[in-house]
Design a protein around this motif. Structure first.
Motif, PDB file in Angstrom:
ATOM      1  N   ALA A 169      54.467  21.020  72.777  1.00 41.65           N
ATOM      2  CA  ALA A 169      54.855  20.712  74.156  1.00 41.65           C
ATOM      3  C   ALA A 169      56.366  20.798  74.366  1.00 41.65           C
ATOM      4  O   ALA A 169      56.824  21.086  75.472  1.00 41.65           O
ATOM      5  CB  ALA A 169      54.351  19.318  74.545  1.00 41.65           C
ATOM      6  N   GLN A 170      57.161  20.541  73.327  1.00 39.11           N
ATOM      7  CA  GLN A 170      58.607  20.608  73.463  1.00 39.11           C
ATOM      8  C   GLN A 170      59.228  21.899  72.924  1.00 39.11           C
ATOM      9  O   GLN A 170      60.449  22.016  72.865  1.00 39.11           O
ATOM     10  CB  GLN A 170      59.271  19.406  72.775  1.00 39.11           C
ATOM     11  CG  GLN A 170      59.393  18.204  73.684  1.00 39.11           C
ATOM     12  CD  GLN A 170      58.176  17.303  73.568  1.00 39.11           C
ATOM     13  OE1 GLN A 170      57.684  17.063  72.479  1.00 39.11           O
ATOM     14  NE2 GLN A 170      57.687  16.807  74.680  1.00 39.11           N
ATOM     15  N   SER A 171      58.425  22.857  72.539  1.00 41.46           N
ATOM     16  CA  SER A 171      58.966  24.134  72.056  1.00 41.46           C
ATOM     17  C   SER A 171      59.755  24.814  73.171  1.00 41.46           C
ATOM     18  O   SER A 171      59.270  24.927  74.296  1.00 41.46           O
ATOM     19  CB  SER A 171      57.847  25.060  71.605  1.00 41.46           C
ATOM     20  OG  SER A 171      57.209  24.561  70.460  1.00 41.46           O
ATOM     21  N   ALA A 172      60.958  25.266  72.852  1.00 43.80           N
ATOM     22  CA  ALA A 172      61.781  25.969  73.836  1.00 43.80           C
ATOM     23  C   ALA A 172      61.277  27.381  74.075  1.00 43.80           C
ATOM     24  O   ALA A 172      61.400  27.916  75.172  1.00 43.80           O
ATOM     25  CB  ALA A 172      63.234  26.015  73.366  1.00 43.80           C
ATOM     26  N   GLY A 173      60.717  27.981  73.025  1.00 40.28           N
ATOM     27  CA  GLY A 173      60.305  29.373  73.114  1.00 40.28           C
ATOM     28  C   GLY A 173      58.795  29.559  73.065  1.00 40.28           C
ATOM     29  O   GLY A 173      58.056  28.710  72.575  1.00 40.28           O
ATOM     30  N   TYR A 174      58.383  30.691  73.592  1.00 37.34           N
ATOM     31  CA  TYR A 174      56.990  31.126  73.547  1.00 37.34           C
ATOM     32  C   TYR A 174      56.855  32.126  72.402  1.00 37.34           C
ATOM     33  O   TYR A 174      57.616  33.101  72.339  1.00 37.34           O
ATOM     34  CB  TYR A 174      56.609  31.827  74.854  1.00 37.34           C
ATOM     35  CG  TYR A 174      56.617  30.916  76.058  1.00 37.34           C
ATOM     36  CD1 TYR A 174      55.434  30.390  76.546  1.00 37.34           C
ATOM     37  CD2 TYR A 174      57.805  30.594  76.705  1.00 37.34           C
ATOM     38  CE1 TYR A 174      55.428  29.562  77.657  1.00 37.34           C
ATOM     39  CE2 TYR A 174      57.812  29.763  77.808  1.00 37.34           C
ATOM     40  CZ  TYR A 174      56.616  29.249  78.281  1.00 37.34           C
ATOM     41  OH  TYR A 174      56.626  28.421  79.376  1.00 37.34           O
TER      42      TYR A 174
END
Length: 146
Positions: free
Chosen positions: A20-25
């Protein structure tokens, strides 16, 4: 805001955030067959997708995955890839193998990360002189910070 994602081939994967807190896809490889990158070789790895942000004032940045770089020496040849908001072609990821062993990229492998960043496009104004600062024209370590 949203990003439209078009699958160019049936087995392409839509980018996903790992947490949920990942900056990237995460971006997934989609070579037609396993692709082996030899040491010091550069390969453009297809993803099978094209993207379109809903706003023109953003850029899509492609960053390397830290696990691939630290474990295998696989990273982006251009450090960070910049995808302009009006580009509509397939996302191709230019990987380089800085490791000492060949590395094989297979379909479905996470190979990079897509990060959306705002873009400012200020007016450029030609001047005869710039204002002065304490640092001045000193560069490459001139600030005294390591």
């Amino acid at each position: 805001m949203y990003i439209s994602v078009q699958k160019l081939r049936p087995h392409a994967q839509i980018p996903k955030r790992a947490t949920a807190q990942s900056a990237g896809y995460d971006l997934y490889a989609l070579p037609e067959e396993p692709l082996t990158i030899q040491p010091q070789e550069i390969c453009k790895v297809p993803t099978g997708i094209a993207v379109a942000p809903s706003r023109p004032d953003v850029a899509l940045c492609i960053f390397p995955r830290s696990g691939l770089s630290t474990k295998h020496g696989i990273t982006l040849i251009n450090s960070v890839g910049l995808v302009d908001s009006d580009y509509r072609g397939e996302l191709l990821i230019p990987l380089i193998n800085h490791g000492s062993e060949p590395f094989t990229v297979e379909a479905g492998m996470r190979i990079a990360q897509l990060v959306v960043l705002p873009i400012l496009t200020p007016e450029l104004k030609e001047v005869t002189r710039l204002d002065t600062t304490e640092r001045g024209a000193g560069g490459f370590g001139a600030s005294g910070l390591s």
